[in-house]
Write a protein that holds these residues in place. Sequence first.
Motif, PDB file in Angstrom:
ATOM      1  N   VAL A 180     -11.955   6.571   3.997  1.00  0.00           N
ATOM      2  CA  VAL A 180     -11.041   5.621   4.432  1.00  0.00           C
ATOM      3  C   VAL A 180     -10.869   4.403   3.249  1.00  0.00           C
ATOM      4  CG1 VAL A 180     -10.855   3.723   6.336  1.00  0.00           C
ATOM      5  CG2 VAL A 180     -11.993   6.130   6.815  1.00  0.00           C
ATOM      6  N   PRO A 181      -9.659   4.062   3.339  1.00  0.00           N
ATOM      7  CA  PRO A 181      -9.542   2.946   2.194  1.00  0.00           C
ATOM      8  C   PRO A 181     -10.322   1.547   2.623  1.00  0.00           C
ATOM      9  CG  PRO A 181      -7.325   3.272   3.572  1.00  0.00           C
ATOM     10  CD  PRO A 181      -8.388   4.452   4.003  1.00  0.00           C
ATOM     11  N   SER A 182     -10.752   0.879   1.575  1.00  0.00           N
ATOM     12  CA  SER A 182     -11.431  -0.126   1.982  1.00  0.00           C
ATOM     13  C   SER A 182     -10.455  -1.444   1.990  1.00  0.00           C
ATOM     14  CB  SER A 182     -12.624  -0.543   1.062  1.00  0.00           C
ATOM     15  OG  SER A 182     -12.046  -0.378  -0.237  1.00  0.00           O
ATOM     16  N   GLU A 183      -9.452  -1.200   1.233  1.00  0.00           N
ATOM     17  CA  GLU A 183      -8.390  -2.425   1.475  1.00  0.00           C
ATOM     18  C   GLU A 183      -7.655  -2.623   2.586  1.00  0.00           C
ATOM     19  OE1 GLU A 183      -5.553  -1.459  -1.807  1.00  0.00           O
ATOM     20  OE2 GLU A 183      -7.326  -1.301  -3.448  1.00  0.00           O
ATOM     21  N   PRO A 184      -7.560  -3.924   2.923  1.00  0.00           N
ATOM     22  CA  PRO A 184      -6.493  -3.979   4.220  1.00  0.00           C
ATOM     23  C   PRO A 184      -5.177  -3.364   3.907  1.00  0.00           C
ATOM     24  CG  PRO A 184      -6.985  -6.354   3.180  1.00  0.00           C
ATOM     25  CD  PRO A 184      -7.622  -4.956   2.420  1.00  0.00           C
ATOM     26  N   LEU A 185      -4.719  -3.163   5.231  1.00  0.00           N
ATOM     27  CA  LEU A 185      -3.390  -2.658   5.293  1.00  0.00           C
ATOM     28  C   LEU A 185      -2.400  -3.704   5.151  1.00  0.00           C
ATOM     29  CD1 LEU A 185      -3.458   0.250   7.551  1.00  0.00           C
ATOM     30  CD2 LEU A 185      -3.170   0.524   5.384  1.00  0.00           C
ATOM     31  N   PRO A 186      -1.080  -3.540   4.451  1.00  0.00           N
ATOM     32  CA  PRO A 186       0.113  -4.729   4.254  1.00  0.00           C
ATOM     33  C   PRO A 186       0.540  -4.856   5.613  1.00  0.00           C
ATOM     34  CG  PRO A 186       0.737  -2.748   3.070  1.00  0.00           C
ATOM     35  CD  PRO A 186      -0.633  -2.463   3.440  1.00  0.00           C
TER      36      PRO A 186
END
Length: 200
Positions: free
Chosen positions: A173-179
């Motif tokens: 799972v990506p750790s960056e927030p989604l735009p």
Amino acid sequence: MGNLFGRKRRSRVTEQDKAVLQLKQQRDKLKQYQKRISLQLERERRVALQLLKDGKKEKAKWLLKKKRYQEQLLDKTDNQISNLEHMVQDIEFTQIEMKVLEGLKIGNECLNKMHQVMSIEEVERIIDETQDAIEYQRQIDEMLAGSFTEEDEDAILAELDAITQEQIDLPEVPSEPLPEKIPETSPIRVKPKPELVAAS
């Protein structure tokens, strides 16, 4: 030079088969006789009618008496045919009974031989050994089932969960927030390829 190999073949036709064949042939001859008499009776009846029309009553009466006698002969042949058919059926059924009895005799001899090989004591011994083997296997099963402690059970379940997790490979799972908004881009246009024309 009759028997080349020295053995004489035995006929598979029995005396009973020959008797049945003769009875059936006699029955068929009686049926042919009946047909011939029936045709003759019909002819004589027509002749008697013609004689009555011609006014010859005595001759017509004589023909009818002859016809009556032949009808009695037909009745007798019916009885004879019936007797022949009963005789054929009796012989055929007796042959079947003889084969059944022969089969029963062979089966009885086979059973007696089997009983000589396996006595009651032998059967009881085999049953006792089988029950002992079943009891022994049950004791082994109980020992194996009872040898695990609760810690062993927990370790087995934990290992099972670990193996299950290894088999399921999920993507990270990506750790960056989604735009929040996806920027709009112009659609990509595909240029049509020029068609190639073959030279003639």
